[in-house]
Design an enzyme around this catalytic site. Structure first.
Site: not given
Ligand SMILES: NC(=O)c1ccc[n+]([C@@H]2O[C@H](COP(=O)([O-])OP(=O)(O)OC[C@H]3O[C@@H](n4cnc5c(N)ncnc54)[C@H](O)[C@@H]3O)[C@@H](O)[C@H]2O)c1
Ligand SMILES: O=P(O)(O)OC[C@H]1O[C@H](O[C@H]2[C@H](O)[C@@H](O)[C@@H](O)O[C@@H]2CO)[C@H](O)[C@@H](O)[C@@H]1O
Ligand SMILES: [Mn+2]
Length: 462
Positions: A182, A277
């Site tokens: 995102d 980033y």
């Molecule tokens: N790609 C992006 O741009 C983007 C943006 C925001 C968040 N994220 C990702 O989304 C994910 C969630 O973030 P969060 O801050 O809410 O974390 P969070 O810790 O609140 O939630 C993640 C959940 O995943 C669960 N989990 C861990 N291993 C697992 C498995 N093997 N099978 C099923 N569930 C499992 C955990 O128990 C936890 O409840 C993270 O990987 C974060 O990096 C990605």
């Molecule tokens: O430090 P966090 O857990 O708050 O965020 C890490 C993530 O940052 C990016 O996602 C942002 C996004 O850019 C923003 O618009 C909004 O939706 O919040 C997200 C979470 O802060 C990044 O793209 C992710 O990969 C990171 O996990």
């Molecule tokens: Mn991302």
């Protein structure tokens, strides 16, 4: 929607959707976004799946309330059983944080102890997170393949997305997984606010890897508005009042700094607008100077987003009143838009991760790149970028090699390849830093990483 619309899965809806990582802090926001778009993406059932049932059970009542405020008919299931979660599912949204926030804290704090950037997805922290996540992601794919609709799509947010994407390409090349991030849409939201136009009015060109790329153009009505953006960035970075107002997380000090840092990045390289980033790779010293080794972003998130959501969940349980505890924003909206486009062959243009296959002409054919693509019922069709200039190509190739070595280290259980990956990362100044950080991380990740074996000990092949 008309009858001739091709559907990617075996139905045009209502769909069964499973969320893997159901206990995520993002789940209520994503589900809210699903509810807002229910008419365009009809749902029969939402299933939450998580290996931590205790955590998921805290979030689930909040999610159920969000659903019931919009629909009485959608079935809601909460489970830690893969068969229950995925049987017959048409879509799986993945957002697993393997090791949860306690391991994120380690990812950030261990490198900082060695004077190196401590970050969730960039630098050694991102590599450590990658070593934890590749194999659980493959396990998830296998479970979905076993139980779900044969044409089900996994739309994956689980980080570190670039490394996860490369791991999946290597280990499950035919899987129907679309990896998304995102960050570009968040940047596009700010770009639109700066230009004073609606977000949908902006079409961008972009190239790179996930969390490692550049916007080359920002078109509004066919006119490239990059010159105006450069002027704004020169004064304020990519910060807008709107971003903080519409996305509370982005009012956090670390995010404000991140948006501001686009200014020095573009001052040095004004041609293109960098993904935020890039600050970690191009100005690591300043980043480390301003990071508190005892209080990192993981702490900010645990004391902010997580605490607020958990407190609201507890209050809701006690009083039946749900306060404003979570945020929908671009994060929730984006994953639903991507799924809709997959479901109904909408061919919407989104920035996603795809195998390069010539889209960026002078990068390897098989690199997992992030570029604009049309999202069709058969998956993403990348839009041709052409050749990129040498400076960006050089930076990307180094990062790509680092990420590919990390994936090979995971698959082969190779200590040397892990050390090479850590050494190749631009945030890591020397091989000695790389080794010291890697060795500390091996200890901290003993419950998660595959065992890394040394090919040589004291100069002797093992
Ligand atoms: N790609 C992006 O741009 C983007 C943006 C925001 C968040 N994220 C990702 O989304 C994910 C969630 O973030 P969060 O801050 O809410 O974390 P969070 O810790 O609140 O939630 C993640 C959940 O995943 C669960 N989990 C861990 N291993 C697992 C498995 N093997 N099978 C099923 N569930 C499992 C955990 O128990 C936890 O409840 C993270 O990987 C974060 O990096 C990605
Ligand atoms: O430090 P966090 O857990 O708050 O965020 C890490 C993530 O940052 C990016 O996602 C942002 C996004 O850019 C923003 O618009 C909004 O939706 O919040 C997200 C979470 O802060 C990044 O793209 C992710 O990969 C990171 O996990
Ligand atoms: Mn991302």
């Amino acid at each position: 929607m008309t009858d001739h619309v091709k559907s990617s899965v075996h139905t045009k809806g209502p769909f069964i959707l499973a969320i893997a990582g159901g206990g995520s802090t993002y789940t209520p926001g994503i589900v809210k976004s699903l509810m807002v778009k229910l008419a365009e993406f009809p749902l029969a059932e939402i299933r939450l799946y998580d290996i931590d049932s205790e955590r998921q059970n805290v979030i689930a009542p909040v999610v159920e309330k969000v659903i019931r405020d919009h629909s009485d008919s959608i079935k809601f299931t909460v489970t830690s059983e893969p068969e229950v979660a995925f049987s017959g599912a048409h879509f799986v949204f993945a957002q697993m944080r393997v090791g949860q926030y306690s391991m994120r804290e380690q990812d950030e704090k261990i490198p900082l102890r060695h004077g190196v950037v401590g970050q969730e997805t960039c630098g050694p922290g991102g590599l450590a997170y990658g070593l934890r996540t590749i194999l659980p992601m493959v396990e998830l794919i296998d479970l979905v393949e076993r139980y779900a609709d044969k044409k089900a799509w996994i739309v994956n947010y689980s980080n570190p997305a670039a490394i996860v994407a490369e791991g999946v390409r290597r280990l499950r090349p035919d899987a129907r997984v679309l990896n998304i991030c995102d960050m570009p849409v968040a940047a596009m939201r700010n770009i639109a606010a700066i230009l004073g136009v609606d977000r949908d009015a902006v079409t961008v060109n972009y190239f790179g890897l996930n969390h490692f790329g550049w916007f080359t153009h920002a078109f509004v009505d066919g006119v490239d508005r990059m010159p105006e953006l450069r002027k704004h960035v020169a004064k304020f970075g990519l910060l807008t009042e709107d971003a903080a107002a519409t996305d509370p997380q982005h009012a956090d000090p670390s995010w404000v700094k991140t948006w501001r840092n686009i200014q020095p990045l573009m001052e040095h390289f004004p041609e293109y607008l960098p993904n935020p980033y890039m600050q970690y790779y191009l100005m690591p010293n300043q980043i480390v100077e301003h990071q508190d080794p005892d209080y990192t972003r993981a702490n900010e998130v645990m004391d902010g987003r997580e605490k607020k959501l958990f407190a609201a969940a507890a209050e809701y349980k006690k009083t039946g009143i749900l306060s404003d505890a979570f945020h929908v924003g671009v994060h929730g909206a984006f994953i639903v838009d991507v799924a809709r486009s997959l479901a109904f062959d909408l061919r919407q243009r989104h920035l996603v991760m795809v195998e390069n296959r010539g889209a960026i002409a002078n990068l390897p054919y098989d690199a997992m790149v992030e570029v604009p693509a049309y999202i069709t019922s058969q998956g993403p069709e990348a839009i041709t970028v052409g050749k990129i200039p040498l400076f960006y190509k050089g930076l990307i190739e180094q990062q790509l090699a680092c990420e590919q070595l990390l994936v090979e280290a995971t698959i082969e259980g190779s200590y040397e390849k892990a050390l090479q990956a850590f050494t190749l990362n631009r945030t890591v100044p020397t091989m000695q830093h790389a080794k010291a950080i890697l060795d500390d991380m091996i200890e901290a990740n003993s419950d998660y990483w595959p065992k890394l074996k040394k090919a040589f000990v004291d100069g002797v092949a093992q």
